[in-house]
Motif scaffolding. Structure first.
Motif, PDB file in Angstrom:
ATOM      1  N   ILE A 109       0.832  -1.206   0.000  1.00 21.20           N
ATOM      2  CA  ILE A 109       0.000   0.000   0.000  1.00 21.20           C
ATOM      3  C   ILE A 109       0.864   1.253   0.000  1.00 21.20           C
ATOM      4  N   LEU A 110       2.135   1.140   0.390  1.00 17.61           N
ATOM      5  CA  LEU A 110       2.992   2.323   0.379  1.00 17.61           C
ATOM      6  C   LEU A 110       3.448   2.665  -1.038  1.00 17.61           C
ATOM      7  N   GLN A 134      -7.774   6.442   2.451  1.00 15.55           N
ATOM      8  CA  GLN A 134      -6.500   5.772   2.636  1.00 15.55           C
ATOM      9  C   GLN A 134      -6.097   5.800   4.099  1.00 15.55           C
ATOM     10  N   THR A 135      -5.430   4.749   4.551  1.00 13.53           N
ATOM     11  CA  THR A 135      -5.162   4.616   5.978  1.00 13.53           C
ATOM     12  C   THR A 135      -3.807   5.192   6.328  1.00 13.53           C
ATOM     13  N   ALA A 136      -3.719   5.715   7.550  1.00 11.79           N
ATOM     14  CA  ALA A 136      -2.452   6.143   8.117  1.00 11.79           C
ATOM     15  C   ALA A 136      -2.076   5.160   9.203  1.00 11.79           C
ATOM     16  N   ALA A 137      -0.802   4.800   9.282  1.00  8.12           N
ATOM     17  CA  ALA A 137      -0.400   3.810  10.278  1.00  8.12           C
ATOM     18  C   ALA A 137       0.995   4.132  10.770  1.00  8.12           C
ATOM     19  N   ILE A 138       1.288   3.643  11.981  1.00  9.09           N
ATOM     20  CA  ILE A 138       2.591   3.853  12.603  1.00  9.09           C
ATOM     21  C   ILE A 138       3.637   3.034  11.851  1.00  9.09           C
ATOM     22  N   ALA A 139       4.829   3.583  11.725  1.00 13.09           N
ATOM     23  CA  ALA A 139       5.910   2.864  11.049  1.00 13.09           C
ATOM     24  C   ALA A 139       6.196   1.565  11.782  1.00 13.09           C
TER      25      ALA A 139
ATOM     26  N   ILE B 126       4.975   8.158  11.257  1.00 14.43           N
ATOM     27  CA  ILE B 126       3.676   7.783  10.699  1.00 14.43           C
ATOM     28  C   ILE B 126       3.763   7.833   9.179  1.00 14.43           C
ATOM     29  N   TYR B 127       3.252   6.790   8.540  1.00 11.13           N
ATOM     30  CA  TYR B 127       3.143   6.777   7.078  1.00 11.13           C
ATOM     31  C   TYR B 127       1.689   6.988   6.699  1.00 11.13           C
ATOM     32  N   VAL B 128       1.429   7.862   5.733  1.00  8.61           N
ATOM     33  CA  VAL B 128       0.085   8.050   5.204  1.00  8.61           C
ATOM     34  C   VAL B 128       0.119   7.634   3.744  1.00  8.61           C
ATOM     35  N   ALA B 129      -0.506   6.493   3.433  1.00  5.98           N
ATOM     36  CA  ALA B 129      -0.534   6.032   2.054  1.00  5.98           C
ATOM     37  C   ALA B 129      -1.530   6.855   1.260  1.00  5.98           C
TER      38      ALA B 129
END
Lengths: 174, 165
Positions: A109-110, A134-139, B126-129
């Motif tokens: 997804i990245l 689109q989702t945001a998530a912690i690394a 934080i990554y935002v796709a």
């Protein structure tokens, strides 16, 4: 040197000027407090912006009536993807009427650019761009979405079925 | 009475859990979405992100977006080293995260430049796709960041549950 002559008298008072300027702010504040539904700010986690049906969000793999994947592992989406984010592993199915099926279907997804070309390339309506943003998530979390996440995540309530029927498709020779 | 003996750093870190000073380094369409999420419709001051500061030494939230080439990578590293610690970094969009819209340049760097991932320059939290992501995604990244800074249910969740019951 040009000298500007300022008017004397009432205009020297600064307080009316400040109050006149504040009147606009206070008017907007009172309007927003009394007309909550006309307020333009969207209180995000509680209320959502209504997207159109054509919105390109997170991917969905559609399922058949028995709950198995509709995807036939023809690799058209993986070939067409401009970001090269789809990876499919195909396998032979035990049922002789089914040619192939994907063992693993993974979307990074990245890398995905949410262009919707996989949805256009798919001949059997197996992948769609969903209605979720689109989702945001912690690394460090899992950013490679597998079949469980794409087809059977909790928001889909057991999978999305396509309206196109398989038998009708075969009878038309598609 | 623990607040009497609290250290200054503890007080500041507690205050900073829900209050971020952003410094935006973004180009292209992601920057439009970042500006949109700061404006009236998706007001990110509701979530505790302050106005954009005029000085990176006063900011503690670095927001990256857009294509990072060699020159921008140097600038981002230079700014990140000056920023207040602990610094949170949010990478927005496919360009900054993986450079996939310019993947031809990843495979073979040419005269047009090269693409550098954000995680190769600074540690990304934080990554935002998305390409570009919706403003809702950017707002949810700030909620994720607050969840990372302070584990457990947030005040917003506690309040909304109490209102529901």
């Amino acid at each position: 040197m040009s000298v500007v002559k300022r008017p004397e008298g009432k205009a020297n008072w600064y307080l009316p000027g400040i109050l006149t300027g504040m009147m606009i702010t206070i008017k907007h504040m009172i309007f927003n407090l009394t007309h909550r539904k006309q307020m333009i700010t969207i209180q995000y986690p509680e209320e959502r912006y209504p997207y159109s049906d054509r919105f390109k969000g997170n991917h969905i793999l559609t399922v058949k009536k028995d709950g198995s994947l509709r995807c036939t592992a023809c690799m058209l989406c993986a070939t067409y993807c401009p970001a090269e984010c789809i990876s499919i592993t195909a396998a032979e199915h035990d049922d002789p009427s089914v040619e192939k099926y994907p063992i693993s279907y993974e979307i990074d997804i990245l890398r995905c650019v949410f262009c919707g070309l996989c949805e256009e390339a798919c001949p059997v309506d197996a992948i769609r761009m969903g209605p979720e943003h689109q989702t945001a998530a912690i690394a460090g979390e899992n950013f490679i979405y597998d079949i469980n996440k794409l087809a059977y995540r909790s928001g889909l309530k057991g999978g999305v079925q396509s309206k196109v029927d398989d038998e009708e498709r075969h009878s038309r020779g598609l | 009475m623990t607040w009497l003996t609290a250290r200054y750093e503890d007080v500041v870190s507690r205050l900073e859990q829900n209050h971020h000073f952003p410094w935006i380094m973004s180009v292209g369409c992601c920057s439009h979405e970042i500006q949109n999420s700061s404006l009236a419709t998706y007001d990110w001051q509701r979530l505790g992100v302050d106005d954009v500061s005029t000085d990176p030494t006063q900011s503690n939230l670095l927001i990256l977006g857009g294509w990072i080439n060699t020159e921008r990578a140097q600038e981002i590293k230079y700014v990140y080293d000056q920023m207040r610690k602990p610094t949170a970094v949010i990478a927005i969009g496919a360009c900054a995260i993986s450079g996939s819209p310019y993947k031809a340049l990843i495979d073979a760097p040419s005269v047009h430049g090269e693409v550098i991932k954000a995680e190769d320059i600074v540690p990304v939290d934080i990554y935002v796709a998305g390409c570009p992501p919706r403003p809702e995604s950017i707002l949810s990244s700030i909620l994720e960041l607050q969840k990372k800074l302070k584990p457990g249910p947030s005040h917003r969740e506690v309040l909304s549950e109490a209102l529901r019951n």
